[in-house]
Every structure is written in structure tokens, then in C-alpha cells.
Design a protein around this motif. Structure first.
Motif, PDB file in Angstrom:
ATOM      1  N   ILE A  84      47.961  38.619  39.415  1.00 20.44           N
ATOM      2  CA  ILE A  84      46.872  38.184  38.553  1.00 20.44           C
ATOM      3  C   ILE A  84      45.596  38.991  38.760  1.00 20.44           C
ATOM      4  O   ILE A  84      44.833  39.217  37.817  1.00 20.44           O
ATOM      5  N   VAL A  85      45.345  39.436  39.986  1.00 24.33           N
ATOM      6  CA  VAL A  85      44.134  40.216  40.253  1.00 24.33           C
ATOM      7  C   VAL A  85      44.165  41.507  39.448  1.00 24.33           C
ATOM      8  O   VAL A  85      43.177  41.878  38.787  1.00 24.33           O
ATOM      9  N   HIS A  86      45.293  42.205  39.476  1.00 25.04           N
ATOM     10  CA  HIS A  86      45.397  43.454  38.720  1.00 25.04           C
ATOM     11  C   HIS A  86      45.383  43.201  37.208  1.00 25.04           C
ATOM     12  O   HIS A  86      44.794  43.989  36.458  1.00 25.04           O
ATOM     13  N   ALA A  87      46.028  42.140  36.768  1.00 22.52           N
ATOM     14  CA  ALA A  87      46.024  41.843  35.334  1.00 22.52           C
ATOM     15  C   ALA A  87      44.597  41.634  34.828  1.00 22.52           C
ATOM     16  O   ALA A  87      44.206  42.160  33.771  1.00 22.52           O
ATOM     17  N   LEU A  88      43.812  40.890  35.589  1.00 26.88           N
ATOM     18  CA  LEU A  88      42.421  40.659  35.202  1.00 26.88           C
ATOM     19  C   LEU A  88      41.585  41.922  35.349  1.00 26.88           C
ATOM     20  O   LEU A  88      40.726  42.215  34.499  1.00 26.88           O
ATOM     21  N   ALA A  89      41.812  42.683  36.408  1.00 25.64           N
ATOM     22  CA  ALA A  89      41.053  43.918  36.618  1.00 25.64           C
ATOM     23  C   ALA A  89      41.321  44.925  35.504  1.00 25.64           C
ATOM     24  O   ALA A  89      40.405  45.634  35.068  1.00 25.64           O
TER      25      ALA A  89
END
Length: 391
Positions: free
Chosen positions: A262-267
Motif C-alpha cells: 500500500i505504501v508504494h501504491a500510494l506513493a
């Protein structure tokens, strides 16, 4: 033990001044006329002169493209590919950070397959080997030197294009710590936090981790937690620089096999919308993503703390998983303070986010391939709430 598949086709060479053997590597790969895609600053500084002299041994003056922006796009790829065609290039050497390496990967697609670049975006749309690709990372963070993916921006559509295939893995990654000695402290911290995010998200990825990726994640995180502060405060520390460079590559191999979350998806969505630095955006969002995943990933977070941070806490013996997982989360937050990095999206420079922008960001994140590996399922409302809390 659960079944798993693990791939790592890239040959990795580590050592000071390793790049002076680049010509021999290209000959081994059957190539004689490379396009050198290089970071403009490094080129102008003269740091690449020994490597360029080595490439002259192939018989011709190297063809050089050094116009890659910090957030590369389709126009940049097209320009570099056209230069490569004009000079009859049969291979690519990339020297730079993630943007340079991703650009080189997509240029390899253009040079090999031709046609419309957009035909190859997405996962597993490339079905055969590309021209030889040798990469030299000049930051310790992205893992692009060993990954199967590349991302560039489509400015017309205002979104990131993802290309993913095992055929995008470079043939050789040359890790030369001398090339990152001059990396500024802030960039050292931001790219290092990118590698830490890779290690953490790959370790807790849903159903895709293995004993192989576990080992890579844990050791890469141990090296990063120990040596990134040293590399940040003493940039000329060769041991610290070497450790972070190797750790970044290890995390890159891990997330290539396990995925991120999720961190990369949002980033990716924030970066596409506002042009923020990828590593710094990951650093801001990592604590919030970890909080969201805490219930599902607590035991895995605790394992990271046990392995990578035990030397920082003499009271781990007998402590619960929740204590250890919270200790890891606090360590991440403390690193942001230690490195003077933004701790919120507002500090990162984002304007106030209205409902329309929030919905746009959540839709982009929900459709990002990284989200499928997150240990906790997400809704649009979840994504919007995380963005609000991170703001």
C-alpha cells in the motif's frame, strides 16, 4: 514450507571502481556499440571519465545520452531511443539513479521491439529478450538495477506507466560504492528510506514471501538500520556506503519476487499527481501504511525488529510481538526526525487536498499493481483515510 518461485537473473558485481571493466562485460554479452544513458551531474563532474575511457576500448567513441529528468517521461525515452537508432547501438549502459535506470530499461524495449511504446505497458507484455543492458546505480535505494519493472511518466495523461517483465531485468548490475560517496545527505536519506520501504513491504507481502525473500529482506534491513545513519552523517565512509548499496540491491531482489504494498501504491499516485520524489514520498507514507497493516502484519514486523533492531533494544527478551512491532514503527518515525525528512504530505509540499483530488489519488492507488500484494485488503475509503492522516 509453502511452495514458491524465486528469480534473480541479473549478475551482480560489487567493488570499488568495478565500472572500469564495463567493456569486457559488454563483449561477453555480444555487444560492441552501447548507448550510455547517464546522470548529467556525474557526467559533467568527470566521475564517469574512467568508465568512458574503458568503453572507448570497444573501438568507437561512446554514444552518450545525459538528458534524463528526475521524473523521466515518454518524451525522454523517445529521444534517447531515437539517438540509439541513429548511432546503430546494440546495447545500453545506464549510470544513475532510478529515473536513469528506468529510462534505460524502457529504451531497451523501444530499441528491441519497436512499435508503439504503450503496447508494452503493464505486466508481462514483453515476450522476448531485449538488447543487453548493464546498469550502475548511483543511489542506494531504488533497487532498479535488479528489478523486473520500470516506471516512467505519461505527462499527457498525468499518470505513471508501469512496465513489468522478467525480460526487463538488467543483464549485469555493477555496484561501485565510489560513485555514491558524493551523494548529498538528504538524497542519501530519501533513497535509503526507499530501500527500507522495499524491505519492509516485501517481508509482509500477502502470500508471496519465501525463505529466500525473507533472508534478503531481513539482512538488507539490518544493514540499512545500522549503516544508513552513518552514510547520512559521514558521506565519505566507504564501509557505510558499501553496506547501503548492497542492502538496496538485496531489497530490490526481494521485492521483485514478493512485491510491495500500500505504501508504494500510494506513493506512485502521489508522485504521478504532484511530481514528488519517490523515496521521500515512501518515507512519509511508510509509518501510516505500517499502522494500517499492523493487525495483519504484526508478527512479521516483530520478526524484523528481532533480527534488525535487537542490538538497539536490550529489553526485547520476553517482549510481545506488539511491543516489538511498535518498536520498529517508532524506529522508522525517529529516522525521519534524524534525517530531517518530511513527516507529512503537507511538509512534502502537497497543497490542501479537496475531495476531488482525494478520490483521484485513491482511484490511482487502487488500480496500482502494488496494492494486490498488501497484507490487508483495502477500500477506497481506507485509502482516502490514510492520505488524510498522512497529510
Amino acid at each position: 514450507m509453502n511452495p514458491f518461485i524465486f528469480q534473480s537473473p541479473t549478475k551482480v558485481l560489487f567493488g570499488e571502481y568495478t565500472t572500469t571493466g564495463c567493456a569486457d562485460l559488454l563483449l561477453e554479452l555480444g555487444a560492441k556499440r552501447p548507448l550510455l544513458v547517464a546522470d548529467g551531474f556525474l557526467l559533467e563532474s568527470g566521475m564517469l571519465d574512467p568508465m568512458i575511457d574503458n568503453l572507448r576500448g570497444l573501438g568507437e567513441e561512446p554514444c552518450i545520452f545525459a538528458e534524463v529528468p528526475s521524473d523521466s517521461d515518454v518524451a525522454c525515452v523517445d529521444k534517447a531511443a531515437q539517438l540509439a537508432r541513429e548511432h546503430g547501438c546494440d546495447s545500453i549502459v545506464a549510470v544513475g539513479g532510478g529515473s536513469v535506470i528506468d529510462t534505460a530499461k524502457v529504451v531497451a524495449i523501444c530499441l528491441t521491439l519497436g512499435g508503439d511504446l504503450l503496447d508494452y505497458q503493464g505486466l508481462n507484455c514483453i515476450e522476448r529478450k531485449l538488447v543487453p543492458l548493464v546498469v550502475v546505480p548511483t543511489t542506494a535505494g531504488t533497487g532498479s538495477e535488479v528489478s523486473f519493472v520500470a516506471m516512467i511518466k505519461d505527462k499527457k495523461e498525468g499518470k505513471k506507466l508501469l512496465f513489468g517483465s522478467p525480460y526487463l531485468a538488467p543483464d549485469v548490475a555493477m555496484l561501485d560504492p565510489t560513485l555514491i560517496l558524493s551523494l548529498p545527505p538528504r538524497l542519501t536519506a530519501a533513497t535509503g528510506m526507499d530501500a527500507i520501504t522495499h524491505g519492509i513491504e516485501a517481508f509482509v507481502a500477502s502470500g508471496t514471501f519465501s525463505v529466500a525473500t525473507d533472508a534478503l529482506c531481513l539482512e538488507s534491513l539490518r544493514l540499512m538500520f545500522r549503516h544508513l545513519p552513518e552514510a547520512f552523517s559521514r558521506g565519505d565512509d566507504m564501509e557505510a556506503r558499501s553496506a547501503t548499496l548492497v542492502a538496496s540491491t538485496m531489497a530490490g531482489i526481494a521485492f521483485t519476487n514478493s512485491g510491495v504494498g500500500i505504501v508504494h501504491a500510494l506513493a506512485h499516485s502521489v508522485g504521478a499527481k504532484f511530481g514528488t520524489h519517490h523515496g521521500m514520498t515512501n518515507a512519509v507514507l511508510l509509518p501510516f501504511g505500517m499502522e494500517f497493516n499492523m493487525e495483519q502484519a504484526e508478527q512479521r514486523f516483530a520478526r524484523i525488529a528481532d533480527y534488525a533492531l535487537a542490538s538497539d533494544c536490550l529489553e526485547f527478551s520476553g517482549k510481545s510481538d506488539s511491543y516489538k512491532a511498535a518498536f520498529l514503527l517508532d524506529r522508522i518515525r525517529n529516522l525521519l526526525v534524524e534525517f530531517s525528512l518530511p513527516k507529512s504530505l503537507k511538509e512534502l509540499g502537497l497543497p490542501e487536498l479537496d475531495d476531488e483530488v482525494l478520490n483521484e489519488l485513491s482511484c490511482m492507488a487502487a488500480s496500482d499493481p502494488a496494492i494486490m500484494f498488501n497484507p490487508r485488503e483495502t477500500t477506497d475509503e481506507d485509502l482516502i483515510e490514510i492520505i488524510k492522516r498522512a497529510y
